[in-house]
Design an enzyme around this catalytic site. Structure first.
Site, PDB file in Angstrom:
ATOM      1  N   LYS A 137       0.838  -1.189   0.000  1.00  0.00           N
ATOM      2  CA  LYS A 137       0.000   0.000   0.000  1.00  0.00           C
ATOM      3  C   LYS A 137       0.882   1.251   0.000  1.00  0.00           C
ATOM      4  O   LYS A 137       1.966   1.259   0.605  1.00  0.00           O
ATOM      5  CB  LYS A 137      -0.887  -0.034   1.248  1.00  0.00           C
ATOM      6  N   SER A 212      -9.417   1.609   2.630  1.00  0.00           N
ATOM      7  CA  SER A 212      -8.500   2.433   1.886  1.00  0.00           C
ATOM      8  C   SER A 212      -7.411   1.642   1.154  1.00  0.00           C
ATOM      9  O   SER A 212      -6.668   2.215   0.353  1.00  0.00           O
ATOM     10  CB  SER A 212      -7.833   3.434   2.850  1.00  0.00           C
ATOM     11  N   SER A 236     -10.009  -0.908   6.541  1.00  0.00           N
ATOM     12  CA  SER A 236      -9.303  -0.598   5.303  1.00  0.00           C
ATOM     13  C   SER A 236      -8.585  -1.767   4.659  1.00  0.00           C
ATOM     14  O   SER A 236      -8.193  -1.682   3.496  1.00  0.00           O
ATOM     15  CB  SER A 236      -8.308   0.543   5.538  1.00  0.00           C
TER      16      SER A 236
END
Length: 561
Positions: A137, A212, A236
């Site tokens: 990420k 996310s 997330s």
């Protein structure tokens, strides 16, 4: 981190330059014909675009991370072959769903060649992740690379050192090759920002892959990666995993090392975030967690709990080897009723567990609104100072993820609050502490119902009230955020897919909340056909090994039916 001066009002020029640099990092021979805008399902593009060889398709279609690691360790597939295959498929995914931020394939191939040479010279692997491409990420810093996290003002910020997690992954033999897209501020269950744009769901590009860690979810769903690392402060990791049909694991907040990452609300520790894996297989999740914990991360990250990996706990030796477990099942949390495919997934899982000899008892929703209130208060306590400090170049703050809505529209729950005083934050922390004690007592009290002499071994719950939804249609993440407030580890696992013949929309006249009605109105069995339906299994704080071991029990039970 270092950064060049950022001129006010020139953020769009910096974004254009960043996008040109990302484009230049893609080998020209890996570009594929443009995908028509009206083609919503792009999951087959890797097979039809002509870029991948038959062997590269075989490599990237591997169904289980353990198989890939075995072939790498035995030399059946070289690290260069595997890295090349996944790099090409990741670039295909980027062109289909816009999931990547940083692309550093040349460095990855150099690393893969070093690993192949090591295996040839020593006859053994460098570590348990030898040759495995792993995606990250876009908040996990890698020395020498930018980490923008979707903020225009952060373009040009170059990491001066690797995050602790990166160092441990490299030591274990992993090959890092791409980083993935996130929403601006990270505090969304969807993925879009002003730098890299919006990430789409591979099965329906008008739908979101979640957030996310949405770039991770979309990339892994397209097999551009089989194992990646995201973060989770309210769902997330688990929301993208559940939307994309993957395994996703949120450990307790300080079990895996977070030192060296960038973050939103950095310093907010009332409800802290967790780093954790997303993968095509449970073996991928378990292998990464075990590898990092066995590397003793507490020696390098000051807030990591010094708890060694327990193989006995993973093998459920204290729970009769996992032969006769008792599960709680939470059918809903009380404010948003799950749509039919999620309800069916719960019924399927209960039937599978009971058929395998386990017991399942109902767990009634209780005080969940309080869990959510505590978390939201923690996230909004600064009066938006953190977000405002990250948009100093004049970049607008995204307030709505709906592409048909004014992005400056502020939903009621996102309205900035007055800054909390230190005393008010202390009271919030006391409230959270009392809630955690109440949940612990309630969990322990189930001993009277389980028949095992123990409290429930784990809790089965929806990961959300819906499957993947159209862009802008994600609502409260209450099903996930409650476990962040309590700091309980949680594993998302796939169960089934939406089937219009089985998941017809029922007639409802009464609704539990405005969000409940919105979820009901959004659901359309035909439109959602084929989307994954996932659940989560939850266990007590710092019992990561137990939750992963129980995940294997649940997986085996579902395969049994």
């Amino acid at each position: 981190m270092t950064a060049p001066p950022a001129e006010m009002g020139e953020w769009k020029r910096h974004v254009a330059d960043k996008l040109e640099r990302r484009k230049a990092s893609i080998p020209k021979e890996w570009l594929i014909p443009a995908i028509p805008d009206n083609q919503t399902d792009v999951s087959a593009v890797p097979y039809t675009c002509g870029l991948l060889t038959e062997k590269e398709i075989e490599i990237t279609d591997v169904p289980d991370v353990s198989i890939l690691l075995q072939k790498l360790a035995s030399g059946v597939w070289s690290a260069v072959e595997v890295t090349t295959a996944f790099s090409k498929r990741a670039i295909i995914a980027q062109q289909a769903v816009n999931c990547l931020t940083e692309i550093f394939i040349d460095k990855a191939l150099e690393r893969a060649a070093e690993l192949d040479a090591f295996l040839k010279e020593h006859g053994t692997v460098m570590g348990p992740l030898h040759g495995l491409p792993i995606s990250l990420k876009d908040q996990i810093c890698i020395k020498g690379l930018e980490t923008t996290m979707g903020y225009a003002a952060w373009i040009g910020k170059v990491a001066e050192d690797d995050a602790v997690l990166v160092k441990l992954l490299v030591k274990a033999g992993a090959v890092l090759f791409v980083r993935t897209n996130v929403p601006q501020t990270l505090m969304w269950g969807e993925t879009a920002n002003n730098v890299f744009g919006r990430t789409h769901h591979p099965l329906h590009r008008r739908f979101t892959p979640g957030g996310s860690s949405g770039g991770e979810g979309a990339l892994i769903a397209m097999h551009g990666s089989v194992l990646g690392v995201g973060s989770d402060i309210g769902g997330s990791i688990r929301i993208p995993a559940s939307f994309c049909g993957l395994y996703g694991f949120k450990p307790s907040s300080n079990r895996l090392p977070s030192y060296g990452i960038v973050n939103s609300l950095d310093g907010q520790e009332s409800v802290p975030s967790s780093l954790g894996p997303l993968s095509i297989s449970l073996s991928g999740v378990s292998t990464l967690v075990r590898t990092i914990i066995e590397a003793e991360p507490w020696r390098y990250c000051p807030n990591t709990v010094p708890k060694p990996w327990s193989q006995d706990e993973f093998e459920l030796k204290g729970l009769g080897g996992g032969k006769k477990l008792c599960f709680g099942i939470m059918w809903d949390e009380g404010s948003m009723k799950p749509v039919p495919p999620i309800q069916r997934a719960l019924e399927m899982t209960k039937k599978a567990l009971e058929s395998a000899g386990h017991t399942v008892i109902d767990w009634q929703s209780l005080r969940h609104a309080e869990y959510v209130t505590v978390a939201r208060s923690a996230f909004l306590n600064d009066g938006n100072d953190d977000f405002n400090a990250s948009i100093i170049t004049g970049e607008p703050l995204i307030q709505s993820m709906n592409p048909d809505e004014d992005p400056s529209y502020v939903a009621p729950w996102r309205v900035p609050r007055p800054k909390a005083t230190a005393y008010e934050i202390w009271q919030l922390n006391k409230e959270r502490r009392a809630l955690r004690k109440a949940l612990l007592d309630r969990w322990e009290a189930t001993s009277a119902q389980t028949g095992t002499g123990r409290p429930i071994d784990a809790l089965i719950s929806p990961a959300g009230p819906y499957t993947a939804v159209p862009h802008g249609h994600v609502r409260s993440s209450v099903y996930t955020i409650i476990w962040n407030t309590m700091d309980y580890p949680s594993l998302v696992f796939p169960v089934t897919k939406v089937d219009p013949a089985l998941d017809a929309k029922p007639i409802r006249e009464d609704f539990w909340s405005e969000d409940d009605k919105f979820v009901y109105d959004t659901y359309d069995a035909e439109k959602f056909n084929g989307l994954p339906a996932c659940l989560q299994v939850v266990g007590p704080n710092l019992h990561e090994e137990q939750v992963l071991g129980i995940g294997a029990v649940v997986e085996a039970a579902l395969k049994g039916i």
